[in-house]
Design a protein around this motif. Structure first.
Motif, PDB file in Angstrom:
ATOM      1  N   LEU A 110     -46.423   4.333  -1.980  1.00 46.90           N
ATOM      2  CA  LEU A 110     -47.053   5.430  -2.714  1.00 46.90           C
ATOM      3  C   LEU A 110     -47.098   6.676  -1.828  1.00 46.90           C
ATOM      4  N   VAL A 111     -46.562   7.782  -2.329  1.00 47.90           N
ATOM      5  CA  VAL A 111     -46.331   8.950  -1.482  1.00 47.90           C
ATOM      6  C   VAL A 111     -46.813  10.225  -2.173  1.00 47.90           C
ATOM      7  N   SER A 112     -47.449  11.091  -1.393  1.00 49.06           N
ATOM      8  CA  SER A 112     -47.774  12.429  -1.863  1.00 49.06           C
ATOM      9  C   SER A 112     -46.485  13.185  -2.189  1.00 49.06           C
ATOM     10  N   PRO A 113     -46.540  14.160  -3.093  1.00 50.57           N
ATOM     11  CA  PRO A 113     -45.325  14.894  -3.466  1.00 50.57           C
ATOM     12  C   PRO A 113     -44.819  15.862  -2.406  1.00 50.57           C
ATOM     13  N   PHE A 114     -45.546  16.061  -1.316  1.00 51.75           N
ATOM     14  CA  PHE A 114     -45.098  17.005  -0.296  1.00 51.75           C
ATOM     15  C   PHE A 114     -43.899  16.452   0.476  1.00 51.75           C
ATOM     16  N   CYS A 115     -43.030  17.352   0.910  1.00 53.26           N
ATOM     17  CA  CYS A 115     -41.805  16.934   1.608  1.00 53.26           C
ATOM     18  C   CYS A 115     -42.113  16.202   2.910  1.00 53.26           C
ATOM     19  N   ARG A 116     -43.165  16.604   3.621  1.00 56.11           N
ATOM     20  CA  ARG A 116     -43.464  15.975   4.905  1.00 56.11           C
ATOM     21  C   ARG A 116     -43.908  14.524   4.744  1.00 56.11           C
ATOM     22  N   THR A 117     -44.585  14.219   3.630  1.00 57.49           N
ATOM     23  CA  THR A 117     -44.971  12.829   3.403  1.00 57.49           C
ATOM     24  C   THR A 117     -43.777  11.999   2.944  1.00 57.49           C
ATOM     25  N   GLN A 118     -42.929  12.579   2.099  1.00 61.48           N
ATOM     26  CA  GLN A 118     -41.744  11.851   1.650  1.00 61.48           C
ATOM     27  C   GLN A 118     -40.808  11.561   2.826  1.00 61.48           C
ATOM     28  N   GLU A 119     -40.648  12.545   3.711  1.00 66.72           N
ATOM     29  CA  GLU A 119     -39.778  12.331   4.875  1.00 66.72           C
ATOM     30  C   GLU A 119     -40.379  11.274   5.806  1.00 66.72           C
ATOM     31  N   THR A 120     -41.690  11.328   5.994  1.00 69.32           N
ATOM     32  CA  THR A 120     -42.347  10.312   6.830  1.00 69.32           C
ATOM     33  C   THR A 120     -42.106   8.919   6.253  1.00 69.32           C
ATOM     34  N   ALA A 121     -42.251   8.770   4.940  1.00 72.61           N
ATOM     35  CA  ALA A 121     -42.031   7.469   4.306  1.00 72.61           C
ATOM     36  C   ALA A 121     -40.590   7.013   4.472  1.00 72.61           C
ATOM     37  N   ARG A 122     -39.625   7.935   4.375  1.00 74.02           N
ATOM     38  CA  ARG A 122     -38.209   7.564   4.552  1.00 74.02           C
ATOM     39  C   ARG A 122     -37.938   7.097   5.975  1.00 74.02           C
ATOM     40  N   ILE A 123     -38.573   7.765   6.955  1.00 71.60           N
ATOM     41  CA  ILE A 123     -38.384   7.354   8.350  1.00 71.60           C
ATOM     42  C   ILE A 123     -38.975   5.969   8.579  1.00 71.60           C
ATOM     43  N   LEU A 124     -40.148   5.740   8.034  1.00 69.40           N
ATOM     44  CA  LEU A 124     -40.838   4.461   8.256  1.00 69.40           C
ATOM     45  C   LEU A 124     -40.176   3.315   7.495  1.00 69.40           C
ATOM     46  N   PHE A 125     -39.778   3.594   6.251  1.00 65.36           N
ATOM     47  CA  PHE A 125     -39.282   2.533   5.362  1.00 65.36           C
ATOM     48  C   PHE A 125     -38.007   3.000   4.655  1.00 65.36           C
ATOM     49  N   PRO A 126     -36.891   3.095   5.399  1.00 62.62           N
ATOM     50  CA  PRO A 126     -35.672   3.661   4.809  1.00 62.62           C
ATOM     51  C   PRO A 126     -35.119   2.858   3.639  1.00 62.62           C
ATOM     52  N   ASN A 127     -35.486   1.600   3.537  1.00 64.56           N
ATOM     53  CA  ASN A 127     -34.933   0.741   2.477  1.00 64.56           C
ATOM     54  C   ASN A 127     -35.922   0.455   1.358  1.00 64.56           C
ATOM     55  N   LYS A 128     -37.061   1.134   1.389  1.00 61.29           N
ATOM     56  CA  LYS A 128     -38.065   0.880   0.351  1.00 61.29           C
ATOM     57  C   LYS A 128     -38.120   2.030  -0.644  1.00 61.29           C
ATOM     58  N   PRO A 129     -38.323   1.726  -1.924  1.00 58.13           N
ATOM     59  CA  PRO A 129     -38.468   2.800  -2.915  1.00 58.13           C
ATOM     60  C   PRO A 129     -39.801   3.512  -2.744  1.00 58.13           C
ATOM     61  N   GLN A 130     -39.809   4.786  -3.116  1.00 58.63           N
ATOM     62  CA  GLN A 130     -41.032   5.578  -3.092  1.00 58.63           C
ATOM     63  C   GLN A 130     -41.483   5.870  -4.518  1.00 58.63           C
ATOM     64  N   GLN A 131     -42.794   5.910  -4.690  1.00 54.50           N
ATOM     65  CA  GLN A 131     -43.377   6.385  -5.954  1.00 54.50           C
ATOM     66  C   GLN A 131     -44.184   7.639  -5.654  1.00 54.50           C
ATOM     67  N   ILE A 132     -43.696   8.778  -6.141  1.00 54.46           N
ATOM     68  CA  ILE A 132     -44.392  10.034  -5.900  1.00 54.46           C
ATOM     69  C   ILE A 132     -45.629  10.099  -6.782  1.00 54.46           C
ATOM     70  N   ASP A 133     -46.762  10.331  -6.158  1.00 53.92           N
ATOM     71  CA  ASP A 133     -48.042  10.369  -6.866  1.00 53.92           C
ATOM     72  C   ASP A 133     -48.676  11.741  -6.632  1.00 53.92           C
ATOM     73  N   GLU A 134     -48.670  12.590  -7.653  1.00 56.40           N
ATOM     74  CA  GLU A 134     -49.184  13.944  -7.495  1.00 56.40           C
ATOM     75  C   GLU A 134     -50.681  13.974  -7.208  1.00 56.40           C
ATOM     76  N   LEU A 135     -51.390  12.904  -7.528  1.00 53.10           N
ATOM     77  CA  LEU A 135     -52.820  12.847  -7.242  1.00 53.10           C
ATOM     78  C   LEU A 135     -53.119  12.399  -5.811  1.00 53.10           C
ATOM     79  N   LEU A 136     -52.075  12.346  -4.985  1.00 53.76           N
ATOM     80  CA  LEU A 136     -52.252  12.142  -3.545  1.00 53.76           C
ATOM     81  C   LEU A 136     -51.954  13.426  -2.779  1.00 53.76           C
ATOM     82  N   ARG A 137     -51.777  14.547  -3.487  1.00 58.31           N
ATOM     83  CA  ARG A 137     -51.352  15.784  -2.828  1.00 58.31           C
ATOM     84  C   ARG A 137     -52.444  16.333  -1.911  1.00 58.31           C
TER      85      ARG A 137
END
Length: 220
Positions: A110-137
């Protein structure tokens, strides 16, 4: 002696009490609001393999010379404060440590819609899907009325029991936790909670980036 884990739940309803009792309660609530971060015990780290916890990761270190624009455009990373090069390197190191521990993480992250959180999630879990949650912004630039649904949603995400034998992973922002529980973790810090359903959530421990090397001996 380490501080006890902190339980967070909805405030008690107002009731009529003598003044002395009210003053006593006020002092207790003031003490409870003073959040103290603690390191995870060996027992807690071992229990993470069984799943059922909620992990809240604040995004990696950022380049503060490029602040968020107001209003921010979620579809344009150029309008947002980005990860710094050092932050990317640090989160890659954190990813290596987390991979060694191999705690089970449920899909999706579960990821905030900001680019820095999405990039952090990709670095940590490159093979896992992300679900963007605008209520985590990010809440820091919001009014109190704008913050309210985000804070409530974040509390629910920490409280909702986790199905199966994995752990829920949230990648979001420090001010959100500060608004929720008076705790502002450093960038790149992993915060561990026990979800308690309607009873709220229990803060268990924090792992800032510099702590990972000391935990390496406890990885499988």
């Amino acid at each position: 002696m380490l501080p006890l884990p902190t339980l967070f739940r909805q405030p008690l309803p107002y009731c009529r009490l003598p003044l002395a009792c009210l003053l006593c309660l006020a002092s207790l609530f003031a003490w409870a609001d003073e959040h103290v971060a603690v390191e995870p015990s060996a027992e807690l780290l071992a229990s993470l393999y069984q799943g059922g916890y909620v992990f809240y990761m604040r995004h990696g270190p950022t380049d503060t010379s490029h602040p968020d624009k107001v209003p921010v455009d979620f579809d344009d990373c150029a309008t947002q404060r980005p990860l710094s090069d050092e932050g990317r390197e640090l989160m890659a190191t954190v990813a290596e440590h987390m991979a060694r521990h191999a705690w089970p993480i449920e899909d999706p992250v579960l990821v905030s819609p900001f680019c820095r959180t999405q990039e952090t999630a990709r670095i940590l879990f490159p093979n896992k899907p992300q679900q963007i949650d605008e209520l985590l912004r990010y809440t820091a630039a919001m009014t109190d009325d704008e913050k309210r649904p985000v804070i409530e949603h974040t509390g629910k995400a920490l409280s909702l029991p986790v199905d199966g034998s994995a752990n829920r992973m949230i990648v979001a922002h420090g001010p959100n936790l500060a608004d929720l529980m008076d705790y502002f973790p450093a960038e790149g810090t992993l915060v561990i909670f026990s979800p308690l359903g309607e009873a709220g959530y229990l803060y268990r421990a924090s792992i800032p980036p510099e702590l990972w090397p000391s935990l390496a001996s406890q990885a499988p």
